[in-house]
Write a protein that holds these residues in place. Structure first.
Motif, mmCIF file in Angstrom:
data_model
loop_
_atom_site.group_PDB
_atom_site.id
_atom_site.type_symbol
_atom_site.label_atom_id
_atom_site.label_comp_id
_atom_site.label_asym_id
_atom_site.label_seq_id
_atom_site.Cartn_x
_atom_site.Cartn_y
_atom_site.Cartn_z
ATOM 1 N N ARG A 129 0.843 -1.193 0.000
ATOM 2 C CA ARG A 129 0.000 0.000 0.000
ATOM 3 C C ARG A 129 0.876 1.240 0.000
ATOM 4 O O ARG A 129 1.838 1.336 0.762
ATOM 5 C CB ARG A 129 -0.917 0.022 1.209
ATOM 6 C CG ARG A 129 -1.962 1.141 1.124
ATOM 7 C CD ARG A 129 -2.869 1.094 2.298
ATOM 8 N NE ARG A 129 -2.158 1.684 3.429
ATOM 9 C CZ ARG A 129 -2.711 2.481 4.317
ATOM 10 N NH1 ARG A 129 -3.975 2.764 4.264
ATOM 11 N NH2 ARG A 129 -2.014 2.982 5.304
ATOM 12 N N ILE A 130 0.530 2.193 -0.844
ATOM 13 C CA ILE A 130 1.199 3.493 -0.859
ATOM 14 C C ILE A 130 0.525 4.333 0.218
ATOM 15 O O ILE A 130 -0.683 4.576 0.164
ATOM 16 C CB ILE A 130 1.102 4.156 -2.246
ATOM 17 C CG1 ILE A 130 1.815 3.290 -3.282
ATOM 18 C CG2 ILE A 130 1.669 5.562 -2.210
ATOM 19 C CD1 ILE A 130 1.668 3.775 -4.706
ATOM 20 N N LYS A 131 1.298 4.784 1.186
ATOM 21 C CA LYS A 131 0.717 5.456 2.354
ATOM 22 C C LYS A 131 0.603 6.972 2.181
ATOM 23 O O LYS A 131 -0.252 7.600 2.776
ATOM 24 C CB LYS A 131 1.545 5.123 3.596
ATOM 25 C CG LYS A 131 1.471 3.649 3.959
ATOM 26 C CD LYS A 131 2.372 3.308 5.122
ATOM 27 C CE LYS A 131 2.296 1.865 5.505
ATOM 28 N NZ LYS A 131 2.822 0.940 4.562
ATOM 29 N N ILE A 132 1.472 7.567 1.384
ATOM 30 C CA ILE A 132 1.457 9.022 1.197
ATOM 31 C C ILE A 132 0.694 9.339 -0.089
ATOM 32 O O ILE A 132 1.136 8.987 -1.185
ATOM 33 C CB ILE A 132 2.897 9.575 1.111
ATOM 34 C CG1 ILE A 132 3.706 9.163 2.342
ATOM 35 C CG2 ILE A 132 2.874 11.087 0.948
ATOM 36 C CD1 ILE A 132 5.191 9.407 2.205
ATOM 37 N N THR A 133 -0.467 9.980 0.056
ATOM 38 C CA THR A 133 -1.294 10.285 -1.103
ATOM 39 C C THR A 133 -1.781 11.728 -1.062
ATOM 40 O O THR A 133 -1.866 12.333 0.012
ATOM 41 C CB THR A 133 -2.526 9.356 -1.186
ATOM 42 O OG1 THR A 133 -3.328 9.541 -0.026
ATOM 43 C CG2 THR A 133 -2.114 7.903 -1.308
ATOM 44 N N GLN A 134 -2.094 12.250 -2.225
ATOM 45 C CA GLN A 134 -2.713 13.568 -2.342
ATOM 46 C C GLN A 134 -3.900 13.432 -3.284
ATOM 47 O O GLN A 134 -3.754 12.989 -4.422
ATOM 48 C CB GLN A 134 -1.734 14.597 -2.889
ATOM 49 C CG GLN A 134 -2.350 15.972 -3.010
ATOM 50 C CD GLN A 134 -1.363 17.012 -3.508
ATOM 51 O OE1 GLN A 134 -0.163 16.783 -3.519
ATOM 52 N NE2 GLN A 134 -1.874 18.144 -3.923
ATOM 53 N N SER A 135 -5.070 13.809 -2.807
ATOM 54 C CA SER A 135 -6.296 13.661 -3.577
ATOM 55 C C SER A 135 -6.360 14.643 -4.734
ATOM 56 O O SER A 135 -5.572 15.583 -4.827
ATOM 57 C CB SER A 135 -7.508 13.852 -2.669
ATOM 58 O OG SER A 135 -7.563 12.824 -1.712
ATOM 59 N N ALA A 136 -7.346 14.423 -5.586
ATOM 60 C CA ALA A 136 -7.571 15.295 -6.732
ATOM 61 C C ALA A 136 -8.017 16.679 -6.273
ATOM 62 O O ALA A 136 -8.735 16.810 -5.276
ATOM 63 C CB ALA A 136 -8.640 14.684 -7.646
ATOM 64 N N LEU A 137 -7.566 17.693 -6.989
ATOM 65 C CA LEU A 137 -8.049 19.047 -6.742
ATOM 66 C C LEU A 137 -9.336 19.236 -7.539
ATOM 67 O O LEU A 137 -9.353 19.026 -8.745
ATOM 68 C CB LEU A 137 -7.005 20.079 -7.167
ATOM 69 C CG LEU A 137 -5.713 20.084 -6.370
ATOM 70 C CD1 LEU A 137 -4.735 21.084 -6.957
ATOM 71 C CD2 LEU A 137 -5.983 20.411 -4.915
ATOM 72 N N ILE A 138 -10.385 19.629 -6.855
ATOM 73 C CA ILE A 138 -11.686 19.819 -7.493
ATOM 74 C C ILE A 138 -11.874 21.307 -7.723
ATOM 75 O O ILE A 138 -11.878 22.103 -6.772
ATOM 76 C CB ILE A 138 -12.827 19.250 -6.626
ATOM 77 C CG1 ILE A 138 -12.514 17.806 -6.203
ATOM 78 C CG2 ILE A 138 -14.160 19.348 -7.329
ATOM 79 C CD1 ILE A 138 -12.315 16.848 -7.347
ATOM 80 N N LEU A 139 -12.013 21.691 -8.989
ATOM 81 C CA LEU A 139 -12.095 23.093 -9.361
ATOM 82 C C LEU A 139 -13.223 23.822 -8.636
ATOM 83 O O LEU A 139 -13.044 24.948 -8.164
ATOM 84 C CB LEU A 139 -12.271 23.221 -10.880
ATOM 85 C CG LEU A 139 -12.174 24.610 -11.480
ATOM 86 C CD1 LEU A 139 -10.814 25.227 -11.173
ATOM 87 C CD2 LEU A 139 -12.416 24.571 -12.966
ATOM 88 N N GLU A 140 -14.355 23.177 -8.483
ATOM 89 C CA GLU A 140 -15.491 23.807 -7.811
ATOM 90 C C GLU A 140 -15.178 24.109 -6.342
ATOM 91 O O GLU A 140 -15.582 25.130 -5.805
ATOM 92 C CB GLU A 140 -16.743 22.930 -7.895
ATOM 93 C CG GLU A 140 -17.326 22.806 -9.283
ATOM 94 C CD GLU A 140 -16.652 21.717 -10.102
ATOM 95 O OE1 GLU A 140 -15.742 21.023 -9.582
ATOM 96 O OE2 GLU A 140 -17.015 21.565 -11.274
ATOM 97 N N GLN A 141 -14.453 23.192 -5.681
ATOM 98 C CA GLN A 141 -14.086 23.412 -4.278
ATOM 99 C C GLN A 141 -13.106 24.571 -4.151
ATOM 100 O O GLN A 141 -13.208 25.380 -3.220
ATOM 101 C CB GLN A 141 -13.473 22.147 -3.686
ATOM 102 C CG GLN A 141 -14.465 21.030 -3.479
ATOM 103 C CD GLN A 141 -13.805 19.770 -2.954
ATOM 104 O OE1 GLN A 141 -12.586 19.621 -3.007
ATOM 105 N NE2 GLN A 141 -14.622 18.851 -2.452
ATOM 106 N N ILE A 142 -12.163 24.670 -5.065
ATOM 107 C CA ILE A 142 -11.191 25.759 -5.024
ATOM 108 C C ILE A 142 -11.885 27.097 -5.228
ATOM 109 O O ILE A 142 -11.626 28.062 -4.502
ATOM 110 C CB ILE A 142 -10.091 25.548 -6.087
ATOM 111 C CG1 ILE A 142 -9.281 24.297 -5.742
ATOM 112 C CG2 ILE A 142 -9.178 26.763 -6.189
ATOM 113 C CD1 ILE A 142 -8.337 23.862 -6.833
#
Length: 146
Positions: free
Chosen positions: A118-131
């Motif tokens: 398992r890869i433990k360090i992750t970064q989720s997708a940036l959602i344009l609407e949230q930004i």
């Protein structure tokens, strides 16, 4: 005339196979690793997995873990590529509105990822609407304090 029609149909079929990534489904020469993400955005099964811009695999499966409340993404990596166990995974978008893919950033460990790791360090997708929402909310908050 018929030969040209058949050749044209064959060319269109090959193009459709290449674009749809169906040809990579039969690749059993790899290993699978998993990673949890808070938000996968528009990531899809068969999306590319890259390291340093080089395609090293594909997304094999995306599921929702109802115990951790996160998305569990299974990555099928080519057996020719070896990444350290402390590598990180991020979801990126190619271009402004392009398809999403998983980018791997190698770590510095001497041990490599193996099948089932398992890869433990992750970064989720940036959602344009949230930004956009965050920017608008912060601007509104600034206006209320003046």
């Amino acid at each position: 005339m018929g030969v040209f029609v058949v050749a044209g149909m064959a060319a269109l079929f090959m193009l459709a196979m290449k674009v749809s990534n169906i040809s990579t489904l039969n690749d059993n020469n790899g290993y699978e690793v998993t990673a949890y993400f808070e938000n996968v955005g528009g990531l899809k099964v068969r999306s590319p997995v890259t390291a340093s811009g080089v395609n090293v695999g594909r997304v094999a499966d995306i599921r929702y873990d109802d115990k951790l409340f996160e998305a569990l993404v299974t990555l099928k990596l080519d057996r020719n590529y070896h990444l350290p166990v402390d590598s990180s995974a991020s979801i990126f978008t190619s271009g402004l509105l392009g398809e999403q893919y998983v980018g791997l950033e190698p770590g510095g460990a001497t041990d490599d990822l193996k099948n089932g790791d398992r890869i433990k360090i992750t970064q989720s997708a940036l959602i344009l609407e949230q930004i956009i929402g965050r920017v608008l909310f912060s601007k509104a908050a600034e206006g209320n304090t003046k």
